[in-house]
Design a protein around this motif. Structure first.
Motif, PDB file in Angstrom:
ATOM      1  N   LEU A 182     -24.949   9.347 -24.903  1.00 33.43           N
ATOM      2  CA  LEU A 182     -24.579   9.530 -23.500  1.00 33.43           C
ATOM      3  C   LEU A 182     -23.067   9.430 -23.327  1.00 33.43           C
ATOM      4  CD1 LEU A 182     -26.461   8.326 -20.472  1.00 33.43           C
ATOM      5  CD2 LEU A 182     -24.075   7.719 -20.558  1.00 33.43           C
ATOM      6  N   LEU A 183     -22.514  10.351 -22.554  1.00 31.38           N
ATOM      7  CA  LEU A 183     -21.089  10.302 -22.200  1.00 31.38           C
ATOM      8  C   LEU A 183     -20.984  10.074 -20.699  1.00 31.38           C
ATOM      9  CD1 LEU A 183     -18.029  10.761 -22.971  1.00 31.38           C
ATOM     10  CD2 LEU A 183     -18.385  13.146 -22.310  1.00 31.38           C
ATOM     11  N   LEU A 184     -20.261   9.034 -20.337  1.00 32.23           N
ATOM     12  CA  LEU A 184     -20.023   8.723 -18.924  1.00 32.23           C
ATOM     13  C   LEU A 184     -18.567   9.057 -18.625  1.00 32.23           C
ATOM     14  CD1 LEU A 184     -20.884   7.297 -16.251  1.00 32.23           C
ATOM     15  CD2 LEU A 184     -20.357   5.118 -17.366  1.00 32.23           C
ATOM     16  N   ALA A 195      -7.910  16.120 -24.084  1.00 32.58           N
ATOM     17  CA  ALA A 195      -8.835  15.073 -23.619  1.00 32.58           C
ATOM     18  C   ALA A 195     -10.100  15.665 -22.979  1.00 32.58           C
ATOM     19  CB  ALA A 195      -8.116  14.148 -22.637  1.00 32.58           C
ATOM     20  N   ALA A 196      -9.908  16.667 -22.105  1.00 28.93           N
ATOM     21  CA  ALA A 196     -11.056  17.224 -21.387  1.00 28.93           C
ATOM     22  C   ALA A 196     -12.056  17.898 -22.318  1.00 28.93           C
ATOM     23  CB  ALA A 196     -10.568  18.210 -20.322  1.00 28.93           C
ATOM     24  N   SER A 197     -11.592  18.322 -23.503  1.00 32.12           N
ATOM     25  CA  SER A 197     -12.513  19.021 -24.413  1.00 32.12           C
ATOM     26  C   SER A 197     -13.588  18.091 -24.977  1.00 32.12           C
ATOM     27  CB  SER A 197     -11.742  19.701 -25.557  1.00 32.12           C
ATOM     28  OG  SER A 197     -11.180  18.724 -26.398  1.00 32.12           O
ATOM     29  N   LEU A 198     -13.401  16.770 -24.793  1.00 27.32           N
ATOM     30  CA  LEU A 198     -14.445  15.836 -25.237  1.00 27.32           C
ATOM     31  C   LEU A 198     -15.736  16.056 -24.446  1.00 27.32           C
ATOM     32  CD1 LEU A 198     -12.217  12.630 -25.536  1.00 27.32           C
ATOM     33  CD2 LEU A 198     -13.201  13.932 -27.449  1.00 27.32           C
ATOM     34  N   ILE A 199     -15.615  16.597 -23.252  1.00 22.47           N
ATOM     35  CA  ILE A 199     -16.815  16.791 -22.418  1.00 22.47           C
ATOM     36  C   ILE A 199     -17.705  17.912 -22.996  1.00 22.47           C
ATOM     37  CG2 ILE A 199     -17.688  17.207 -20.076  1.00 22.47           C
ATOM     38  CD1 ILE A 199     -14.917  16.054 -19.086  1.00 22.47           C
ATOM     39  N   PRO A 200     -17.169  19.134 -23.201  1.00 25.86           N
ATOM     40  CA  PRO A 200     -18.024  20.141 -23.855  1.00 25.86           C
ATOM     41  C   PRO A 200     -18.444  19.752 -25.273  1.00 25.86           C
ATOM     42  CG  PRO A 200     -15.768  20.962 -23.566  1.00 25.86           C
ATOM     43  CD  PRO A 200     -15.878  19.691 -22.784  1.00 25.86           C
ATOM     44  N   MET A 201     -17.592  18.961 -25.943  1.00 22.33           N
ATOM     45  CA  MET A 201     -17.951  18.509 -27.299  1.00 22.33           C
ATOM     46  C   MET A 201     -19.217  17.642 -27.256  1.00 22.33           C
ATOM     47  SD  MET A 201     -15.196  16.622 -29.734  1.00 22.33           S
ATOM     48  CE  MET A 201     -13.818  17.688 -29.439  1.00 22.33           C
ATOM     49  N   ALA A 202     -19.291  16.785 -26.257  1.00 24.46           N
ATOM     50  CA  ALA A 202     -20.475  15.917 -26.118  1.00 24.46           C
ATOM     51  C   ALA A 202     -21.701  16.759 -25.822  1.00 24.46           C
ATOM     52  CB  ALA A 202     -20.247  14.906 -24.995  1.00 24.46           C
ATOM     53  N   ARG A 203     -21.506  17.764 -25.009  1.00 24.50           N
ATOM     54  CA  ARG A 203     -22.605  18.669 -24.662  1.00 24.50           C
ATOM     55  C   ARG A 203     -23.129  19.355 -25.917  1.00 24.50           C
ATOM     56  NH1 ARG A 203     -25.694  18.495 -21.749  1.00 24.50           N
ATOM     57  NH2 ARG A 203     -24.946  18.957 -19.689  1.00 24.50           N
ATOM     58  N   THR A 204     -22.209  19.881 -26.733  1.00 27.31           N
ATOM     59  CA  THR A 204     -22.597  20.590 -27.958  1.00 27.31           C
ATOM     60  C   THR A 204     -23.352  19.669 -28.908  1.00 27.31           C
ATOM     61  OG1 THR A 204     -20.562  21.823 -27.725  1.00 27.31           O
ATOM     62  CG2 THR A 204     -21.689  22.048 -29.823  1.00 27.31           C
ATOM     63  N   SER A 205     -22.944  18.401 -28.962  1.00 26.37           N
ATOM     64  CA  SER A 205     -23.643  17.528 -29.912  1.00 26.37           C
ATOM     65  C   SER A 205     -24.859  16.856 -29.283  1.00 26.37           C
ATOM     66  CB  SER A 205     -22.682  16.513 -30.547  1.00 26.37           C
ATOM     67  OG  SER A 205     -22.066  15.749 -29.565  1.00 26.37           O
ATOM     68  N   PRO A 221     -20.603  21.302 -12.586  1.00 23.76           N
ATOM     69  CA  PRO A 221     -21.837  22.095 -12.643  1.00 23.76           C
ATOM     70  C   PRO A 221     -22.567  21.985 -13.983  1.00 23.76           C
ATOM     71  CG  PRO A 221     -19.966  23.414 -11.866  1.00 23.76           C
ATOM     72  CD  PRO A 221     -19.410  22.143 -12.408  1.00 23.76           C
ATOM     73  N   ALA A 222     -21.849  21.582 -15.024  1.00 16.92           N
ATOM     74  CA  ALA A 222     -22.446  21.597 -16.370  1.00 16.92           C
ATOM     75  C   ALA A 222     -22.998  20.235 -16.796  1.00 16.92           C
ATOM     76  CB  ALA A 222     -21.395  22.051 -17.381  1.00 16.92           C
ATOM     77  N   VAL A 223     -22.694  19.174 -16.061  1.00 14.84           N
ATOM     78  CA  VAL A 223     -23.151  17.857 -16.517  1.00 14.84           C
ATOM     79  C   VAL A 223     -24.595  17.600 -16.065  1.00 14.84           C
ATOM     80  CG1 VAL A 223     -20.795  16.932 -16.519  1.00 14.84           C
ATOM     81  CG2 VAL A 223     -22.264  16.578 -14.512  1.00 14.84           C
ATOM     82  N   ASP A 224     -25.237  16.610 -16.668  1.00 14.98           N
ATOM     83  CA  ASP A 224     -26.631  16.311 -16.307  1.00 14.98           C
ATOM     84  C   ASP A 224     -26.720  15.624 -14.962  1.00 14.98           C
ATOM     85  OD1 ASP A 224     -28.129  17.009 -18.866  1.00 14.98           O
ATOM     86  OD2 ASP A 224     -26.455  15.805 -19.580  1.00 14.98           O
ATOM     87  N   CYS A 225     -25.651  14.914 -14.626  1.00 13.16           N
ATOM     88  CA  CYS A 225     -25.697  14.146 -13.394  1.00 13.16           C
ATOM     89  C   CYS A 225     -24.286  13.981 -12.853  1.00 13.16           C
ATOM     90  CB  CYS A 225     -26.310  12.774 -13.701  1.00 13.16           C
ATOM     91  SG  CYS A 225     -26.397  11.730 -12.260  1.00 13.16           S
TER      92      CYS A 225
END
Ligand code: OAD
Length: 240
Positions: A182-184, A195-205, A221-225
């Motif tokens: 989980l990424l918060l 730094a912001a690329s950590l968000i799509p990186m978490a999604r990919t993994s 729009p792309a996050v789970d919550c």
């Protein structure tokens, strides 16, 4: 994606490997100005005049005056309930990493220990000549720029536009994101890279992503919550 606070709380409780990414928004309720948005620093100041190596080479006194002004604000600030909630989360999780873009030191002052600072630390200085880095918490300096014992100019040990992130910090952040369940993401406009690329990186993994922000961001729009509100109010409810 919108979701309930209750759902997000449950996901946080269940996850064993959690990574948190914070930005200036988490310190806003402590009285530290953010960079973008209403009252943001980049509305009043031009980044290229203050936060680049070229600016420091051109006018180190001006750059230092701005950093000393920011230090004076941060020195008066105290960690808020958002910072404290993340300290509780760290204590509960076997695998945890707090990745911050903030240079203010409020996470450490709150008690966070498993922490990487992607953009450096406003309370440290580095010599532009010999590279020596040390802590320096003074709010006034005898000369601007201050001098290293080697004679070189000392600069704030923060990452400026056009500079690379500290390699160890970045590698540790990437490793943690790759193994996170989980990424918060808290209080970041998510527009500054890498730094912001950590968000799509978490999604990919395959990690779940929860965002806490006052406003919509490019990743909302792309996050789970996506939870809208103040970090200082929402985090204590997510991590009671
Ligand atoms: P920004 O100022 O770009 O974004 C702050 C975010 O916090 C915005 O999305 C706000 O909506 C949100 N926000 C404000 N108050 C909030 C609150 N009380 N609770 C929750 N959210 C809130 O800050 P960063 O994303 O951290 O770089 O900026 C990234 C980098 O840009 C900084 O680290 C700095 C800057 O240039 C360097 O210094 C290298």
């Amino acid at each position: 994606m919108a979701c309930t606070l209750e759902q997000a709380r449950k996901w946080i409780e269940e996850a064993e490997r959690i990574v948190v990414l914070t930005g200036a928004g988490i310190s806003a309720e402590s009285g530290v100005p953010t960079f973008r948005g209403t009252g943001g620093l980049w509305r009043q100041y031009r980044p290229e005049e203050l936060a680049t190596p070229e600016a420091f080479a051109r006018d180190p006194k001006l750059v230092w005056e701005w950093y000393l002004w920011r230090r004076s604000i941060i020195a008066k600030a105290a960690p808020n309930p958002g910072h404290l909630a993340l300290v509780r989360l760290e204590a509960r999780k076997p695998e945890f990493l707090l990745i911050t873009q903030n240079v203010d030191g409020l996470h450490e002052r709150a008690g966070s220990r498993r922490l990487v600072k992607l953009h450096g630390d406003i309370w440290e200085v580095r010599c532009v000549q010999c590279g020596r880095q040390e802590r320096d918490e003074r709010l006034e300096l005898p000369e601007l720029p201050p001098r290293c014992s080697c004679g070189g100019s000392l600069r704030p040990a923060v990452v400026w536009f056009g500079e690379d992130l500290p390699e160890n910090a970045w590698n540790e952040a990437v490793r943690a994101v790759h193994s996170a369940q989980l990424l918060l993401v808290v209080g970041t406009s998510a527009v500054v890279y890498p730094a912001a690329s950590l968000i799509p990186m978490a999604r990919t993994s395959g990690a779940r992503i929860i965002e806490v922000n006052l406003e919509e961001t490019p990743y909302s729009p792309a996050v789970d919550c996506a939870l809208r509100g103040r970090a200082g109010e929402l985090l204590p409810q997510l991590i009671p």
